[in-house]
Write a protein that holds these residues in place. Structure first.
Motif, PDB file in Angstrom:
ATOM      1  N   ILE A  28      42.450  13.311  70.088  1.00 12.78           N
ATOM      2  CA  ILE A  28      41.194  13.024  70.773  1.00 12.78           C
ATOM      3  C   ILE A  28      40.114  13.760  69.990  1.00 12.78           C
ATOM      4  O   ILE A  28      40.184  14.986  69.816  1.00 12.78           O
ATOM      5  CB  ILE A  28      41.207  13.499  72.234  1.00 12.78           C
ATOM      6  CG1 ILE A  28      42.277  12.752  73.021  1.00 12.78           C
ATOM      7  CG2 ILE A  28      39.828  13.302  72.872  1.00 12.78           C
ATOM      8  CD1 ILE A  28      42.469  13.260  74.442  1.00 12.78           C
ATOM      9  N   PHE A  29      39.130  13.021  69.500  1.00 14.08           N
ATOM     10  CA  PHE A  29      38.041  13.588  68.722  1.00 14.08           C
ATOM     11  C   PHE A  29      36.812  13.733  69.611  1.00 14.08           C
ATOM     12  O   PHE A  29      36.327  12.745  70.169  1.00 14.08           O
ATOM     13  CB  PHE A  29      37.704  12.693  67.524  1.00 14.08           C
ATOM     14  CG  PHE A  29      38.837  12.524  66.566  1.00 14.08           C
ATOM     15  CD1 PHE A  29      39.115  13.499  65.624  1.00 14.08           C
ATOM     16  CD2 PHE A  29      39.640  11.388  66.611  1.00 14.08           C
ATOM     17  CE1 PHE A  29      40.170  13.343  64.735  1.00 14.08           C
ATOM     18  CE2 PHE A  29      40.695  11.222  65.736  1.00 14.08           C
ATOM     19  CZ  PHE A  29      40.962  12.201  64.791  1.00 14.08           C
ATOM     20  N   LEU A  30      36.317  14.946  69.743  1.00  6.80           N
ATOM     21  CA  LEU A  30      35.106  15.207  70.500  1.00  6.80           C
ATOM     22  C   LEU A  30      33.942  15.203  69.524  1.00  6.80           C
ATOM     23  O   LEU A  30      33.920  15.996  68.573  1.00  6.80           O
ATOM     24  CB  LEU A  30      35.202  16.557  71.211  1.00  6.80           C
ATOM     25  CG  LEU A  30      36.414  16.728  72.138  1.00  6.80           C
ATOM     26  CD1 LEU A  30      36.456  18.141  72.710  1.00  6.80           C
ATOM     27  CD2 LEU A  30      36.410  15.686  73.238  1.00  6.80           C
ATOM     28  N   ILE A  31      32.997  14.290  69.732  1.00  7.79           N
ATOM     29  CA  ILE A  31      31.846  14.205  68.848  1.00  7.79           C
ATOM     30  C   ILE A  31      30.577  14.351  69.678  1.00  7.79           C
ATOM     31  O   ILE A  31      30.585  14.155  70.893  1.00  7.79           O
ATOM     32  CB  ILE A  31      31.822  12.890  68.032  1.00  7.79           C
ATOM     33  CG1 ILE A  31      31.628  11.667  68.933  1.00  7.79           C
ATOM     34  CG2 ILE A  31      33.096  12.753  67.193  1.00  7.79           C
ATOM     35  CD1 ILE A  31      31.356  10.365  68.161  1.00  7.79           C
ATOM     36  N   GLY A  54      34.783   5.664  61.622  1.00  4.64           N
ATOM     37  CA  GLY A  54      35.801   4.619  61.543  1.00  4.64           C
ATOM     38  C   GLY A  54      37.203   5.209  61.482  1.00  4.64           C
ATOM     39  O   GLY A  54      38.116   4.732  62.160  1.00  4.64           O
ATOM     40  N   LEU A  55      37.372   6.236  60.682  1.00  3.25           N
ATOM     41  CA  LEU A  55      38.657   6.925  60.579  1.00  3.25           C
ATOM     42  C   LEU A  55      39.089   7.456  61.938  1.00  3.25           C
ATOM     43  O   LEU A  55      40.228   7.244  62.369  1.00  3.25           O
ATOM     44  CB  LEU A  55      38.558   8.072  59.566  1.00  3.25           C
ATOM     45  CG  LEU A  55      39.758   9.017  59.507  1.00  3.25           C
ATOM     46  CD1 LEU A  55      40.971   8.310  58.923  1.00  3.25           C
ATOM     47  CD2 LEU A  55      39.414  10.261  58.694  1.00  3.25           C
ATOM     48  N   MET A  56      38.178   8.130  62.629  1.00  3.74           N
ATOM     49  CA  MET A  56      38.514   8.694  63.937  1.00  3.74           C
ATOM     50  C   MET A  56      38.864   7.594  64.938  1.00  3.74           C
ATOM     51  O   MET A  56      39.811   7.740  65.717  1.00  3.74           O
ATOM     52  CB  MET A  56      37.361   9.560  64.454  1.00  3.74           C
ATOM     53  CG  MET A  56      37.185  10.849  63.671  1.00  3.74           C
ATOM     54  SD  MET A  56      35.912  11.933  64.351  1.00  3.74           S
ATOM     55  CE  MET A  56      34.439  11.206  63.644  1.00  3.74           C
ATOM     56  N   ASN A  57      38.119   6.508  64.925  1.00  2.00           N
ATOM     57  CA  ASN A  57      38.398   5.402  65.844  1.00  2.00           C
ATOM     58  C   ASN A  57      39.744   4.725  65.543  1.00  2.00           C
ATOM     59  O   ASN A  57      40.416   4.260  66.454  1.00  2.00           O
ATOM     60  CB  ASN A  57      37.271   4.369  65.823  1.00  2.00           C
ATOM     61  CG  ASN A  57      36.088   4.796  66.667  1.00  2.00           C
ATOM     62  OD1 ASN A  57      36.225   5.497  67.667  1.00  2.00           O
ATOM     63  ND2 ASN A  57      34.901   4.391  66.252  1.00  2.00           N
ATOM     64  N   ARG A  58      40.120   4.663  64.279  1.00  2.00           N
ATOM     65  CA  ARG A  58      41.409   4.060  63.913  1.00  2.00           C
ATOM     66  C   ARG A  58      42.592   4.965  64.261  1.00  2.00           C
ATOM     67  O   ARG A  58      43.667   4.486  64.597  1.00  2.00           O
ATOM     68  CB  ARG A  58      41.451   3.744  62.409  1.00  2.00           C
ATOM     69  CG  ARG A  58      40.602   2.562  61.994  1.00  2.00           C
ATOM     70  CD  ARG A  58      40.829   2.174  60.541  1.00  2.00           C
ATOM     71  NE  ARG A  58      40.543   3.233  59.585  1.00  2.00           N
ATOM     72  CZ  ARG A  58      39.335   3.515  59.086  1.00  2.00           C
ATOM     73  NH1 ARG A  58      38.276   2.821  59.472  1.00  2.00           N
ATOM     74  NH2 ARG A  58      39.173   4.487  58.210  1.00  2.00           N
ATOM     75  N   CYS A  59      42.376   6.273  64.163  1.00  2.00           N
ATOM     76  CA  CYS A  59      43.486   7.221  64.299  1.00  2.00           C
ATOM     77  C   CYS A  59      43.626   7.849  65.681  1.00  2.00           C
ATOM     78  O   CYS A  59      44.639   8.481  65.967  1.00  2.00           O
ATOM     79  CB  CYS A  59      43.326   8.346  63.268  1.00  2.00           C
ATOM     80  SG  CYS A  59      43.469   7.758  61.581  1.00  2.00           S
TER      81      CYS A  59
END
Length: 182
Positions: free
Chosen positions: A4-7, A89-94
């Motif tokens: 989970i990436f918090l941005i 894009g990387l974060m959304n794919r992974c």
């Protein structure tokens, strides 16, 4: 479980919320800037000085690729991380990207209190900082808006609020997305 990436913008509570959710779930918390510093043995400011912003962003991307392969982690990204290269894009794919939204007044308040720790804004007065926040948010919104989920992060300034917001995050984001199994 995917990461989970918090941005979100600086001061929105990525590290604060990430630590609180980690404490309640047992998920590993990674602050991407701290991870970069640990891997390169240099402070972020030293990396900027030695390699410039482009050099820093390349290293940041490499470390983002690395943490993208981890499981059961919450990753607090730097405010600019999603805005460079194809990082969003990387974060959304992974994994799952969560845009932590705090109101401009709340960001201003938090950043005024902590600006001595942030080289980008250290010398700004209140009016300059407010203008800087508004301009930066406009530029970054196209990137932040690509997040899978938006989550309000205004209430993180005392222990009770941190716990309440962390529990809301677990309920609204993790459990509703079937990401977390107790």
């Amino acid at each position: 479980m995917q990461p989970i990436f918090l941005i979100g913008y600086m001061g929105c509570g990525k590290s604060t919320l990430g630590r609180a959710v980690s404490a309640l779930t047992g998920m590993r918390f990674i602050d991407l800037d701290s991870y970069i510093e640990s891997r390169y043995g240099m402070a972020i400011t030293e990396i900027f000085s030695a390699y410039g912003e482009d050099g820093f962003r390349q290293r940041e991307h490499e470390m983002l690729v690395e943490v993208s392969s981890f499981s059961d982690v919450l990753v607090a990204c730097g405010g600019g991380t999603p805005c460079f290269g194809d990082n969003i894009g990387l974060m959304n794919r992974c994994g799952l990207t969560v845009f932590l939204e705090a109101g401009v007044a709340r960001l201003h308040q938090r950043l005024m209190q902590g600006r001595h720790k942030r080289p980008l804004i250290v010398g700004m007065d209140s009016a300059q900082l407010l203008s800087f926040i508004c301009e930066s948010l406009k530029k970054r919104e196209p990137f932040y808006s690509q997040a899978s989920i938006r989550f309000k992060s205004d209430l993180l300034d005392c222990e009770a609020d941190k716990e309440t917001t962390a529990r809301r995050f677990i309920n609204e984001v993790i459990e509703n997305c079937n990401l977390y199994r107790k």
